[in-house]
Motif scaffolding. Structure first.
Motif, PDB file in Angstrom:
ATOM      1  N   LEU A  13       0.863  -1.181   0.000  1.00 26.96           N
ATOM      2  CA  LEU A  13       0.000   0.000   0.000  1.00 26.96           C
ATOM      3  C   LEU A  13       0.904   1.236   0.000  1.00 26.96           C
ATOM      4  N   ILE A  14       0.726   2.082  -0.991  1.00 28.76           N
ATOM      5  CA  ILE A  14       1.609   3.245  -1.164  1.00 28.76           C
ATOM      6  C   ILE A  14       0.781   4.514  -1.283  1.00 28.76           C
ATOM      7  N   VAL A  15       1.229   5.565  -0.624  1.00 24.21           N
ATOM      8  CA  VAL A  15       0.699   6.911  -0.851  1.00 24.21           C
ATOM      9  C   VAL A  15       1.865   7.749  -1.350  1.00 24.21           C
ATOM     10  N   GLY A  16       1.649   8.449  -2.458  1.00 22.36           N
ATOM     11  CA  GLY A  16       2.745   9.195  -3.057  1.00 22.36           C
ATOM     12  C   GLY A  16       2.359  10.578  -3.525  1.00 22.36           C
ATOM     13  N   ALA A  17       3.363  11.424  -3.667  1.00 19.95           N
ATOM     14  CA  ALA A  17       3.167  12.788  -4.162  1.00 19.95           C
ATOM     15  C   ALA A  17       4.263  13.113  -5.161  1.00 19.95           C
ATOM     16  N   VAL A  18       3.905  13.841  -6.201  1.00 20.76           N
ATOM     17  CA  VAL A  18       4.896  14.361  -7.136  1.00 20.76           C
ATOM     18  C   VAL A  18       4.926  15.871  -6.975  1.00 20.76           C
ATOM     19  N   GLU A  19       6.120  16.417  -6.869  1.00 18.27           N
ATOM     20  CA  GLU A  19       6.318  17.857  -6.714  1.00 18.27           C
ATOM     21  C   GLU A  19       6.798  18.429  -8.032  1.00 18.27           C
ATOM     22  N   LEU A  20       6.020  19.359  -8.583  1.00 20.16           N
ATOM     23  CA  LEU A  20       6.341  19.928  -9.885  1.00 20.16           C
ATOM     24  C   LEU A  20       6.891  21.349  -9.789  1.00 20.16           C
ATOM     25  N   ALA A 181       3.812   2.594  -9.436  1.00 22.54           N
ATOM     26  CA  ALA A 181       3.711   1.277 -10.069  1.00 22.54           C
ATOM     27  C   ALA A 181       5.082   0.621 -10.156  1.00 22.54           C
ATOM     28  N   ALA A 182       6.097   1.407 -10.547  1.00 18.23           N
ATOM     29  CA  ALA A 182       7.455   0.872 -10.638  1.00 18.23           C
ATOM     30  C   ALA A 182       7.987   0.481  -9.263  1.00 18.23           C
ATOM     31  N   VAL A 183       7.723   1.312  -8.270  1.00 14.62           N
ATOM     32  CA  VAL A 183       8.161   1.010  -6.900  1.00 14.62           C
ATOM     33  C   VAL A 183       7.476  -0.250  -6.386  1.00 14.62           C
ATOM     34  N   SER A 184       6.176  -0.361  -6.625  1.00 19.28           N
ATOM     35  CA  SER A 184       5.422  -1.524  -6.156  1.00 19.28           C
ATOM     36  C   SER A 184       5.966  -2.820  -6.742  1.00 19.28           C
ATOM     37  N   ARG A 185       6.229  -2.824  -8.044  1.00 21.03           N
ATOM     38  CA  ARG A 185       6.759  -4.031  -8.680  1.00 21.03           C
ATOM     39  C   ARG A 185       8.125  -4.403  -8.114  1.00 21.03           C
ATOM     40  N   LEU A 187       9.317  -3.598  -5.057  1.00 23.59           N
ATOM     41  CA  LEU A 187       9.151  -4.077  -3.681  1.00 23.59           C
ATOM     42  C   LEU A 187       8.650  -5.518  -3.661  1.00 23.59           C
ATOM     43  N   GLN A 188       7.777  -5.858  -4.597  1.00 27.15           N
ATOM     44  CA  GLN A 188       7.268  -7.227  -4.661  1.00 27.15           C
ATOM     45  C   GLN A 188       8.336  -8.221  -5.102  1.00 27.15           C
ATOM     46  N   LYS A 189       9.420  -7.714  -5.656  1.00 28.58           N
ATOM     47  CA  LYS A 189      10.572  -8.559  -5.997  1.00 28.58           C
ATOM     48  C   LYS A 189      11.639  -8.495  -4.901  1.00 28.58           C
ATOM     49  N   ASP A 190      11.188  -8.142  -3.667  1.00 28.49           N
ATOM     50  CA  ASP A 190      12.079  -8.103  -2.495  1.00 28.49           C
ATOM     51  C   ASP A 190      13.260  -7.160  -2.672  1.00 28.49           C
ATOM     52  N   ARG A 191      12.993  -6.045  -3.370  1.00 35.64           N
ATOM     53  CA  ARG A 191      14.011  -5.006  -3.547  1.00 35.64           C
ATOM     54  C   ARG A 191      15.288  -5.548  -4.175  1.00 35.64           C
ATOM     55  N   THR A 192      15.112  -6.404  -5.134  1.00 37.42           N
ATOM     56  CA  THR A 192      16.258  -6.990  -5.817  1.00 37.42           C
ATOM     57  C   THR A 192      17.153  -5.932  -6.448  1.00 37.42           C
ATOM     58  N   THR A 193      18.445  -6.229  -6.536  1.00 35.38           N
ATOM     59  CA  THR A 193      19.391  -5.375  -7.249  1.00 35.38           C
ATOM     60  C   THR A 193      20.009  -6.143  -8.413  1.00 35.38           C
ATOM     61  N   GLU A 194      19.296  -7.139  -8.888  1.00 37.99           N
ATOM     62  CA  GLU A 194      19.760  -7.964  -9.995  1.00 37.99           C
ATOM     63  C   GLU A 194      19.366  -7.318 -11.322  1.00 37.99           C
ATOM     64  N   PRO A 195      20.341  -6.894 -12.123  1.00 36.50           N
ATOM     65  CA  PRO A 195      20.036  -6.185 -13.376  1.00 36.50           C
ATOM     66  C   PRO A 195      19.234  -6.997 -14.386  1.00 36.50           C
ATOM     67  N   THR A 196      19.228  -8.325 -14.255  1.00 31.05           N
ATOM     68  CA  THR A 196      18.466  -9.127 -15.205  1.00 31.05           C
ATOM     69  C   THR A 196      16.973  -9.096 -14.925  1.00 31.05           C
ATOM     70  N   ALA A 202      13.295  -1.119 -14.145  1.00 30.64           N
ATOM     71  CA  ALA A 202      12.245  -0.097 -14.186  1.00 30.64           C
ATOM     72  C   ALA A 202      12.347   0.831 -12.978  1.00 30.64           C
ATOM     73  N   PHE A 203      12.697   0.263 -11.836  1.00 30.50           N
ATOM     74  CA  PHE A 203      12.884   1.093 -10.640  1.00 30.50           C
ATOM     75  C   PHE A 203      14.062   2.042 -10.819  1.00 30.50           C
ATOM     76  N   ARG A 204      15.151   1.544 -11.413  1.00 22.83           N
ATOM     77  CA  ARG A 204      16.320   2.395 -11.654  1.00 22.83           C
ATOM     78  C   ARG A 204      15.968   3.598 -12.519  1.00 22.83           C
ATOM     79  N   GLU A 205      15.013   3.412 -13.431  1.00 19.40           N
ATOM     80  CA  GLU A 205      14.615   4.508 -14.309  1.00 19.40           C
ATOM     81  C   GLU A 205      14.004   5.667 -13.536  1.00 19.40           C
ATOM     82  N   ILE A 206      13.208   5.352 -12.526  1.00 16.45           N
ATOM     83  CA  ILE A 206      12.507   6.421 -11.802  1.00 16.45           C
ATOM     84  C   ILE A 206      13.228   6.817 -10.512  1.00 16.45           C
ATOM     85  N   GLU A 207      14.232   6.069 -10.117  1.00 11.77           N
ATOM     86  CA  GLU A 207      14.895   6.341  -8.837  1.00 11.77           C
ATOM     87  C   GLU A 207      15.456   7.750  -8.710  1.00 11.77           C
ATOM     88  N   PRO A 208      16.029   8.356  -9.786  1.00 11.03           N
ATOM     89  CA  PRO A 208      16.556   9.716  -9.621  1.00 11.03           C
ATOM     90  C   PRO A 208      15.523  10.740  -9.154  1.00 11.03           C
TER      91      PRO A 208
END
Length: 229
Positions: A13-20, A181-185, A187-196, A202-208
């Motif tokens: 369950l996530i609550v999020g905000a984008v600051e523009l 959506a990217a964060v949720s996916r 997290l459901q992969k146990d915060r993997t850091t496996e590039p494959t 997808a998380f790396r794309e939005i992490e910045p």
């Protein structure tokens, strides 16, 4: 602002905000321009998820790849910051999802109010939902009380304006929808850091864009001060 995973216990369950910030109007215009260009694609006419996009705007859960791909490309060209709080529903107070969401909104909004306490006014656009109809009128007072509790003093806070909007009314809300959506996916992969693993890439794309990703169970996961990469 928006929430993700509500109604689906298998997802965090996530609550999020984008600051523009000052670019808000320009970003909204660019997203609307993209929407206008995409809905003119006759090859997708009649495709159910495309017809939903045509009517309601961008939505990560249902957009076809012909829509999500261009939107993600646009996101890569925009500057924005995102803030998210997340739970696996084990350490948030309340007896049901509506109460959990209210607690999470108050926590995130109070932190944002404190972060921007030198501003005179803040405008919060929250995507409309059944849960939010019963919550939004309580938010102004609840947020101020939580902010005072957090700072332990009568700190100056900006005037806060809350408005519920539909996706098609304020299309910039789609940014936080896609980020969550990217964060949720991931997290459901146990915060993997496996590039494959695609969810990690997808998380790396939005992490910045992430200024804060905080779990009520595990603490701070990522922030600008402590990025994963």
């Amino acid at each position: 602002m928006d929430e993700s995973g509500n109604g689906n216990a298998s997802q965090p369950l996530i609550v999020g905000a984008v600051e523009l910030g000052e670019d808000a109007d320009d970003i909204e215009e660019r997203i609307r321009d993209l929407h206008k260009r995409l809905i003119s694609r006759n090859s997708l006419a009649g495709f159910p998820s495309f017809e939903e996009f045509r009517k309601n705007g961008f939505h990560s859960a249902t957009d076809p790849t012909e829509v999500s791909g261009p939107f993600l490309e646009l996101m890569r060209s925009l500057f924005f910051r995102t803030y998210m709080v997340v739970t696996d529903r084990t350490r948030v107070p309340g007896d049901n999802e509506s109460e959990w969401l209210e607690f999470m909104y108050v926590k995130l909004l109070s932190d944002l109010a404190i972060r921007h306490r030198h501003e005179s006014e803040l405008h919060f656009y929250i995507e409309q939902s059944e849960d939010m109809k019963s919550i939004i009128n309580r938010l102004p007072d609840s947020v101020v009380r939580q902010a005072r509790k957090t700072t332990s003093k009568a700190a100056s806070l900006p005037k806060m304006n809350f408005e519920m909007v539909a996706k098609q009314d304020y299309m910039s809300t789609a940014i936080i929808d896609y980020v969550m959506a990217a964060v949720s996916r991931w997290l459901q992969k146990d915060r993997t850091t496996e590039p494959t693993v695609w969810a990690y890439r997808a998380f790396r794309e939005i992490e910045p864009s992430i200024s804060l990703l905080y779990s009520f169970e595990h603490g701070r996961i990522a922030s600008r001060r402590n990025p994963l990469h």
